[in-house]
Design an enzyme around this catalytic site. Structure first.
Site, mmCIF file in Angstrom:
data_model
loop_
_atom_site.group_PDB
_atom_site.id
_atom_site.type_symbol
_atom_site.label_atom_id
_atom_site.label_comp_id
_atom_site.label_asym_id
_atom_site.label_seq_id
_atom_site.Cartn_x
_atom_site.Cartn_y
_atom_site.Cartn_z
ATOM 1 N N LYS A 137 -9.122 7.225 0.740
ATOM 2 C CA LYS A 137 -10.097 7.080 -0.350
ATOM 3 C C LYS A 137 -10.793 8.399 -0.675
ATOM 4 O O LYS A 137 -10.967 8.744 -1.840
ATOM 5 C CB LYS A 137 -11.137 6.005 0.012
ATOM 6 C CG LYS A 137 -10.584 4.589 -0.178
ATOM 7 C CD LYS A 137 -11.548 3.531 0.314
ATOM 8 C CE LYS A 137 -12.740 3.359 -0.594
ATOM 9 N NZ LYS A 137 -13.611 2.253 -0.123
ATOM 10 N N GLY A 149 -18.796 14.073 10.186
ATOM 11 C CA GLY A 149 -19.764 15.172 10.249
ATOM 12 C C GLY A 149 -21.018 14.725 10.980
ATOM 13 O O GLY A 149 -21.177 13.544 11.303
ATOM 14 N N THR A 163 -7.690 25.697 11.678
ATOM 15 C CA THR A 163 -8.877 26.542 11.827
ATOM 16 C C THR A 163 -9.682 26.051 13.028
ATOM 17 O O THR A 163 -9.727 24.845 13.292
ATOM 18 C CB THR A 163 -9.728 26.471 10.542
ATOM 19 O OG1 THR A 163 -8.895 26.823 9.435
ATOM 20 C CG2 THR A 163 -10.906 27.427 10.596
ATOM 21 N N ASP A 177 -22.775 14.461 2.505
ATOM 22 C CA ASP A 177 -21.917 14.037 3.617
ATOM 23 C C ASP A 177 -22.266 12.589 3.960
ATOM 24 O O ASP A 177 -23.448 12.217 3.913
ATOM 25 C CB ASP A 177 -22.149 14.935 4.840
ATOM 26 C CG ASP A 177 -20.955 14.962 5.781
ATOM 27 O OD1 ASP A 177 -20.400 16.048 6.018
ATOM 28 O OD2 ASP A 177 -20.563 13.884 6.278
ATOM 29 N N VAL A 225 -18.739 10.198 -0.999
ATOM 30 C CA VAL A 225 -18.274 10.595 -2.341
ATOM 31 C C VAL A 225 -17.086 9.756 -2.823
ATOM 32 O O VAL A 225 -16.646 9.921 -3.965
ATOM 33 C CB VAL A 225 -17.940 12.107 -2.435
ATOM 34 C CG1 VAL A 225 -19.196 12.942 -2.240
ATOM 35 C CG2 VAL A 225 -16.839 12.512 -1.477
ATOM 36 N N TYR A 245 -3.366 11.186 5.178
ATOM 37 C CA TYR A 245 -4.036 12.465 4.903
ATOM 38 C C TYR A 245 -3.170 13.312 3.969
ATOM 39 O O TYR A 245 -3.643 13.777 2.930
ATOM 40 C CB TYR A 245 -4.264 13.194 6.224
ATOM 41 C CG TYR A 245 -4.988 14.518 6.119
ATOM 42 C CD1 TYR A 245 -6.298 14.593 5.653
ATOM 43 C CD2 TYR A 245 -4.367 15.700 6.525
ATOM 44 C CE1 TYR A 245 -6.971 15.811 5.586
ATOM 45 C CE2 TYR A 245 -5.036 16.914 6.472
ATOM 46 C CZ TYR A 245 -6.329 16.966 6.005
ATOM 47 O OH TYR A 245 -6.992 18.170 5.948
ATOM 48 N N PHE A 299 -17.300 20.383 10.223
ATOM 49 C CA PHE A 299 -17.025 21.670 10.878
ATOM 50 C C PHE A 299 -16.925 22.793 9.837
ATOM 51 O O PHE A 299 -17.747 23.725 9.820
ATOM 52 C CB PHE A 299 -15.738 21.522 11.703
ATOM 53 C CG PHE A 299 -15.086 22.809 12.106
ATOM 54 C CD1 PHE A 299 -15.804 23.809 12.747
ATOM 55 C CD2 PHE A 299 -13.731 23.017 11.864
ATOM 56 C CE1 PHE A 299 -15.193 24.999 13.135
ATOM 57 C CE2 PHE A 299 -13.109 24.198 12.244
ATOM 58 C CZ PHE A 299 -13.842 25.194 12.872
ATOM 59 N N GLY A 325 -14.981 14.390 -11.777
ATOM 60 C CA GLY A 325 -15.810 13.853 -12.858
ATOM 61 C C GLY A 325 -17.153 14.564 -12.922
ATOM 62 O O GLY A 325 -17.650 14.898 -14.005
ATOM 63 N N ASN A 365 -13.963 11.414 -8.250
ATOM 64 C CA ASN A 365 -15.412 11.415 -8.526
ATOM 65 C C ASN A 365 -15.965 12.830 -8.627
ATOM 66 O O ASN A 365 -16.781 13.134 -9.503
ATOM 67 C CB ASN A 365 -16.167 10.648 -7.432
ATOM 68 C CG ASN A 365 -15.896 9.149 -7.496
ATOM 69 O OD1 ASN A 365 -15.630 8.611 -8.564
ATOM 70 N ND2 ASN A 365 -15.950 8.486 -6.360
#
Ligand code: UDP
Length: 310
Positions: A92, A37, A176, A32, A58, A146, A12, A103, A100
């Protein structure tokens, strides 16, 4: 012109952000894994020069060939029903995924922009919430996956800044809403608007006295760009300070949609924050940003989108 990686770019917020970056002439690499998504959100971008899409999670090692100026890390489930459905992925992507992406930022000499959240304040004991408040989070509750992942994400982002000298931004995003929310994401805006449009009961959780402050997506994304372009290290709240109870919000949705749906009470979810309102003094003074879209106008645009397309 910059080349910018947006993780969660088919979500979103991510998809609106990709559009806004392309509109101002930046190149966008959208990454993604499509768990929450969807390519429908970025369909209109596939033909746009400077846009590329990579399907990848990711939370696993991430690499992007070529120069990168900024990595904007928006990949994460963001709805309480997702935290219960995919808790490990939520943890994760906030932890390993952030590591990641940091990095990658380090390897490219790029700016790292973290999409953090008002959930870092948990069920806040300070009101409204300013960036100096440390929060009141239950680490072992269902929302903890979360909240704690995002708190870890902020911590590791600051550590990369201090230890490796990475240029960073941290935005704390408050509720939002707008077009491209998932109709079934379980959030109060998508639920109420779709229930009102279908003539079904609006489901108020608990007594409806809990408050939220809703920001229209265009305002929110404008805030992201203002922060990206500023030189501000440390978290900045971006949200709309117009606070409203969930019960009042139900009345607004009925009024705007002209719906005659009844109201129905449901149990309050565990650890549901009782109040939430951003203090946006920092965004106002450092970024010259503030929201402009009124709630009724934003809900009207959102309802129009849900009615037309979904
Ligand atoms: N809520 C509600 N009815 C719904 C969905 C949510 O009353 O159908 C309430 C929820 O309990 C919370 C508020 O609306 O108090 C906002 O919920 P949402 O999931 O949108 O976001 P949150 O701010 O809790 O992450």
């Amino acid at each position: 012109m910059a080349r910018i990686v947006v993780t969660g770019g088919a979500g979103f917020l991510g998809s609106h952000l990709c559009r806004a970056l392309l509109d101002r002439g930046d190149q966008v690499v959208c990454i993604d894994n499509l768990i929450t998504g969807t390519t429908a959100n970025i369909e209109e971008l596939f033909g746009v020069a400077g846009f590329t899409f990579v399907q990848h999670d990711v939370s696993s090692y991430v690499w992007v060939p070529g120069d990168v100026d900024a990595i904007m890390h928006f990949a994460s489930p963001a709805s309480p029903i997702d935290f219960e459905r995919i808790p490990i992925q939520t943890l994760k992507v906030g932890s390993l995924g952030t590591h990641n992406c940091l990095g990658l930022a380090k390897a490219k000499g790029a700016t790292f922009f973290l999409a953090s959240t008002s959930e870092t304040y948990g069920d806040p004991l300070v009101h409204p919430q300013s960036e100096t408040y440390w929060g009141n989070v239950n680490p072992i509750g269902p929302r903890g996956v979360y909240d704690e992942a995002k708190r870890f994400a902020e911590a590791i982002t600051m550590a990369y800044h201090r230890h490796h000298g990475i240029d960073i931004r941290i935005v704390r995003i408050f509720n939002t809403y707008g077009p491209r929310m998932r109709p079934d994401d379980g959030r109060v805006v998508s639920n109420f608007v779709n229930q009102a449009l279908a003539g079904e009961p609006l489901t108020i959780y608990g007594d409806g006295h809990q408050t939220r402050s809703f920001c229209y997506v265009d305002d929110e994304v404008r805030g992201f760009l203002a922060l990206l372009d500023a030189e501000v290290t440390g978290p900045v709240n971006i949200g709309n300070p117009h606070e409203i109870t969930v019960a009042e919000f139900a009345r607004v949705v009925l009024e705007v949609t002209g719906s005659a749906s009844p109201i129905e009470q449901r149990p309050l979810p565990v650890d549901d924050p009782t109040q939430r309102q951003p203090d946006i003094t920092l965004a106002r003074t450092l970024l010259g940003w503030e929201p402009v879209v009124e709630l009724r106008e934003g809900i009207s645009r959102t309802a129009e989108w849900f009615a037309k397309d979904h």
